[in-house]
Design an enzyme around this catalytic site. Structure first.
Site, PDB file in Angstrom:
ATOM      1  N   ARG A 224       0.846  -1.197   0.000  1.00 46.43           N
ATOM      2  CA  ARG A 224       0.000   0.000   0.000  1.00 46.43           C
ATOM      3  C   ARG A 224       0.881   1.246   0.000  1.00 46.43           C
ATOM      4  O   ARG A 224       1.997   1.221   0.559  1.00 46.43           O
ATOM      5  CB  ARG A 224      -0.898   0.015   1.251  1.00 46.43           C
ATOM      6  CG  ARG A 224      -2.079  -0.935   1.177  1.00 46.43           C
ATOM      7  CD  ARG A 224      -3.122  -0.495   0.140  1.00 46.43           C
ATOM      8  NE  ARG A 224      -4.174  -1.464  -0.057  1.00 46.43           N
ATOM      9  CZ  ARG A 224      -4.222  -2.361  -1.040  1.00 46.43           C
ATOM     10  NH1 ARG A 224      -3.259  -2.434  -1.928  1.00 46.43           N
ATOM     11  NH2 ARG A 224      -5.249  -3.171  -1.166  1.00 46.43           N
ATOM     12  N   HIS A 272      -1.362   0.579  -9.933  1.00 46.26           N
ATOM     13  CA  HIS A 272      -2.043  -0.377  -9.042  1.00 46.26           C
ATOM     14  C   HIS A 272      -2.654  -1.544  -9.847  1.00 46.26           C
ATOM     15  O   HIS A 272      -3.870  -1.764  -9.817  1.00 46.26           O
ATOM     16  CB  HIS A 272      -3.129   0.343  -8.211  1.00 46.26           C
ATOM     17  CG  HIS A 272      -3.493  -0.426  -6.976  1.00 46.26           C
ATOM     18  ND1 HIS A 272      -3.893   0.161  -5.808  1.00 46.26           N
ATOM     19  CD2 HIS A 272      -3.517  -1.767  -6.723  1.00 46.26           C
ATOM     20  CE1 HIS A 272      -4.152  -0.744  -4.896  1.00 46.26           C
ATOM     21  NE2 HIS A 272      -3.930  -1.942  -5.438  1.00 46.26           N
TER      22      HIS A 272
HETATM   23  P1  NDP Z   1      -2.246 -11.734   4.445  1.00 44.50           P
HETATM   24  O1  NDP Z   1      -3.103 -11.108   5.475  1.00 44.50           O
HETATM   25  O2  NDP Z   1      -2.557 -13.101   3.990  1.00 44.50           O
HETATM   26  O3  NDP Z   1      -0.724 -11.733   4.927  1.00 44.50           O
HETATM   27  C1  NDP Z   1      -0.133 -10.695   5.621  1.00 44.50           C
HETATM   28  C2  NDP Z   1       1.293 -11.069   5.966  1.00 44.50           C
HETATM   29  O4  NDP Z   1       1.942  -9.940   6.566  1.00 44.50           O
HETATM   30  C3  NDP Z   1       1.384 -12.210   6.969  1.00 44.50           C
HETATM   31  O5  NDP Z   1       2.467 -13.042   6.650  1.00 44.50           O
HETATM   32  C4  NDP Z   1       1.651 -11.481   8.299  1.00 44.50           C
HETATM   33  O6  NDP Z   1       2.379 -12.259   9.231  1.00 44.50           O
HETATM   34  C5  NDP Z   1       2.495 -10.330   7.816  1.00 44.50           C
HETATM   35  N1  NDP Z   1       2.450  -9.192   8.737  1.00 44.50           N
HETATM   36  C6  NDP Z   1       1.383  -8.446   9.092  1.00 44.50           C
HETATM   37  N2  NDP Z   1       1.751  -7.471   9.950  1.00 44.50           N
HETATM   38  C7  NDP Z   1       3.082  -7.618  10.139  1.00 44.50           C
HETATM   39  C8  NDP Z   1       4.058  -6.921  10.912  1.00 44.50           C
HETATM   40  N3  NDP Z   1       3.727  -5.870  11.671  1.00 44.50           N
HETATM   41  N4  NDP Z   1       5.332  -7.343  10.868  1.00 44.50           N
HETATM   42  C9  NDP Z   1       5.679  -8.423  10.116  1.00 44.50           C
HETATM   43  N5  NDP Z   1       4.815  -9.111   9.351  1.00 44.50           N
HETATM   44  C10 NDP Z   1       3.533  -8.711   9.369  1.00 44.50           C
HETATM   45  O7  NDP Z   1      -2.256 -10.707   3.207  1.00 44.50           O
HETATM   46  P2  NDP Z   1      -2.165 -11.047   1.643  1.00 44.50           P
HETATM   47  O8  NDP Z   1      -0.927 -11.825   1.402  1.00 44.50           O
HETATM   48  O9  NDP Z   1      -3.465 -11.604   1.149  1.00 44.50           O
HETATM   49  O10 NDP Z   1      -2.043  -9.562   1.036  1.00 44.50           O
HETATM   50  C11 NDP Z   1      -1.018  -8.704   1.439  1.00 44.50           C
HETATM   51  C12 NDP Z   1      -1.250  -7.301   0.903  1.00 44.50           C
HETATM   52  O11 NDP Z   1      -0.947  -7.225  -0.483  1.00 44.50           O
HETATM   53  C13 NDP Z   1      -2.706  -6.793   0.964  1.00 44.50           C
HETATM   54  O12 NDP Z   1      -3.051  -6.356   2.249  1.00 44.50           O
HETATM   55  C14 NDP Z   1      -2.648  -5.635  -0.007  1.00 44.50           C
HETATM   56  O13 NDP Z   1      -2.239  -4.470   0.672  1.00 44.50           O
HETATM   57  C15 NDP Z   1      -1.552  -6.056  -1.006  1.00 44.50           C
HETATM   58  N6  NDP Z   1      -2.123  -6.352  -2.323  1.00 44.50           N
HETATM   59  C16 NDP Z   1      -1.746  -5.547  -3.364  1.00 44.50           C
HETATM   60  C17 NDP Z   1      -2.243  -5.769  -4.628  1.00 44.50           C
HETATM   61  C18 NDP Z   1      -1.792  -4.945  -5.770  1.00 44.50           C
HETATM   62  O14 NDP Z   1      -2.329  -5.083  -6.883  1.00 44.50           O
HETATM   63  N7  NDP Z   1      -0.811  -4.082  -5.594  1.00 44.50           N
HETATM   64  C19 NDP Z   1      -3.201  -6.848  -4.894  1.00 44.50           C
HETATM   65  C20 NDP Z   1      -3.520  -7.655  -3.735  1.00 44.50           C
HETATM   66  C21 NDP Z   1      -3.000  -7.393  -2.495  1.00 44.50           C
HETATM   67  P3  NDP Z   1       1.757 -13.610   9.890  1.00 44.50           P
HETATM   68  O15 NDP Z   1       1.588 -14.578   8.724  1.00 44.50           O
HETATM   69  O16 NDP Z   1       2.782 -14.058  10.822  1.00 44.50           O
HETATM   70  O17 NDP Z   1       0.441 -13.219  10.487  1.00 44.50           O
END
Ligand code: NDP
Length: 309
Positions: A224, A272
């Site tokens: 983001r 995006h």
């Molecule tokens: P998930 O919720 O499945 O995964 C999030 C990951 O981030 C998890 O591994 C989590 O750790 C980790 N995480 C969260 N907070 C922290 C932190 N403070 N420190 C370290 N690690 C952290 O999300 P998705 O994989 O489905 O999607 C990720 C993001 O990708 C979306 O939120 C969106 O912003 C972006 N996106 C962008 C797109 C684009 O076209 N540019 C399209 C689709 C998504 P843990 O596993 O340990 O909980």
């Protein structure tokens, strides 16, 4: 009981068409045309305007039409009882992988430079890098990041991942303790951000990170816009702390015409498009969730409001 679609900056028509087919015999309305606000119990949304949910006090379920929920939690007050769900789709993860490998290979083999050279009729060779000598570091090993990490590793990249909890992905080094963050960043040729936007991850791509990365590191932000401290990136590129960046997401979208990123020689911009939700697939999940809601069953792909993802 009724379903309400609240969409900003996204065409609602294909969603309405799919959902009406998949959920017949239910009133499905599009904001702001709502007959009875108190009948709305299921909201499906993308970037709803600030506090619009306050008009719908009987909502039980809020369904995001994307992988993220920050566009909802940033703009609405949501009570603890409301269930928030999102889209999880293998195609979304795979599309992200295809986008990222395209960007990474173009950087390794200098194809953007050669395109520019061709317009200027310049014949100049540059050294290139190879996959097995390249380290990819991925912030976020969730549904998308873990598939991306696995795929980069399968074709021979050295891959590291950063997440809240330890991950067990074949040939991917998992980092999760606060004190491991610097080691995670060290030796990175590419830093790819795939974190969700939460209060803990906002502004994570900042001066401190850029200073710890090797000078040749290339940043890809597909998470983001709010993850990136824009002035820190401009300074880091100026000072040579990192070599360049590809940005797919921005604090303000569309990126304003007068933004300094547009003309920066070390910044590449995509609008995006790294991975786009497939309306048909997502509508299947949403209609399934609606059926589960009616039947009082557990919903698919719920998120933790406490964690913010
Ligand atoms: P998930 O919720 O499945 O995964 C999030 C990951 O981030 C998890 O591994 C989590 O750790 C980790 N995480 C969260 N907070 C922290 C932190 N403070 N420190 C370290 N690690 C952290 O999300 P998705 O994989 O489905 O999607 C990720 C993001 O990708 C979306 O939120 C969106 O912003 C972006 N996106 C962008 C797109 C684009 O076209 N540019 C399209 C689709 C998504 P843990 O596993 O340990 O909980």
């Amino acid at each position: 009981m009724s379903i309400l679609l609240i969409f900003e900056n996204k065409d609602v028509k294909p969603w309405l068409k799919e959902l009406k087919m998949k959920i017949p015999n239910t009133l499905i309305e599009v904001y702001p045309k709502v007959k009875k606000n108190e009948s709305v119990d299921f909201i499906i949304c993308w970037r709803p305007k600030k506090d619009v949910f306050e008009n719908f006090l009987n909502v039980k379920i809020v369904q995001s039409v994307g992988a993220s929920i920050d566009h909802i939690t940033n703009s609405q007050k949501i009570n603890k009882e409301t269930i928030v769900t999102r889209i999880i789709d293998k195609t979304l993860s795979n599309d992200m992988w295809e986008f990222l490998i395209t960007i990474v290979m173009a950087e390794l083999k200098n194809t953007n430079t050669y395109l520019t050279q061709q317009t200027d009729k310049v014949w100049q060779q540059h050294s290139y890098k190879t996959i097995n000598k390249t380290t990819i570091s991925i912030l976020g090993l969730g549904k998308i990041g873990s598939l991306v990490a696995e795929k980069f590793s399968q074709i021979g990249f050295n891959v590291k991942g950063w997440s809240n909890s330890k991950k067990d992905i074949l040939n991917v080094d998992s980092y999760y303790e606060e004190n491991e963050f610097d080691t995670f960043l060290a030796d990175s040729d590419f830093l790819i951000n795939l974190l969700p936007l939460t209060k803990n991850t906002a502004n994570i791509l900042n001066k401190n990170v850029f200073e710890k990365l090797p000078n040749n590191a290339f940043l890809i932000n597909a998470g983001r816009g709010e993850h990136l401290v824009e002035k820190d990136l401009l300074n880091a590129l100026e000072k040579g702390d990192i070599s360049g960046a590809l940005l797919d997401v921005f604090r303000k979208e569309p990126l304003p015409k007068n933004h300094p990123f547009w003309n920066h020689s070390k910044i590449k911009i995509t609008p995006h498009v790294a991975s786009l939700t497939d309306v048909e697939q997502a509508s299947n999940q949403i209609s399934e969730n609606y059926k589960r809601f009616i039947n009082r069953e557990t919903l698919l792909n719920t998120v933790s409001l406490k964690k913010g993802y």
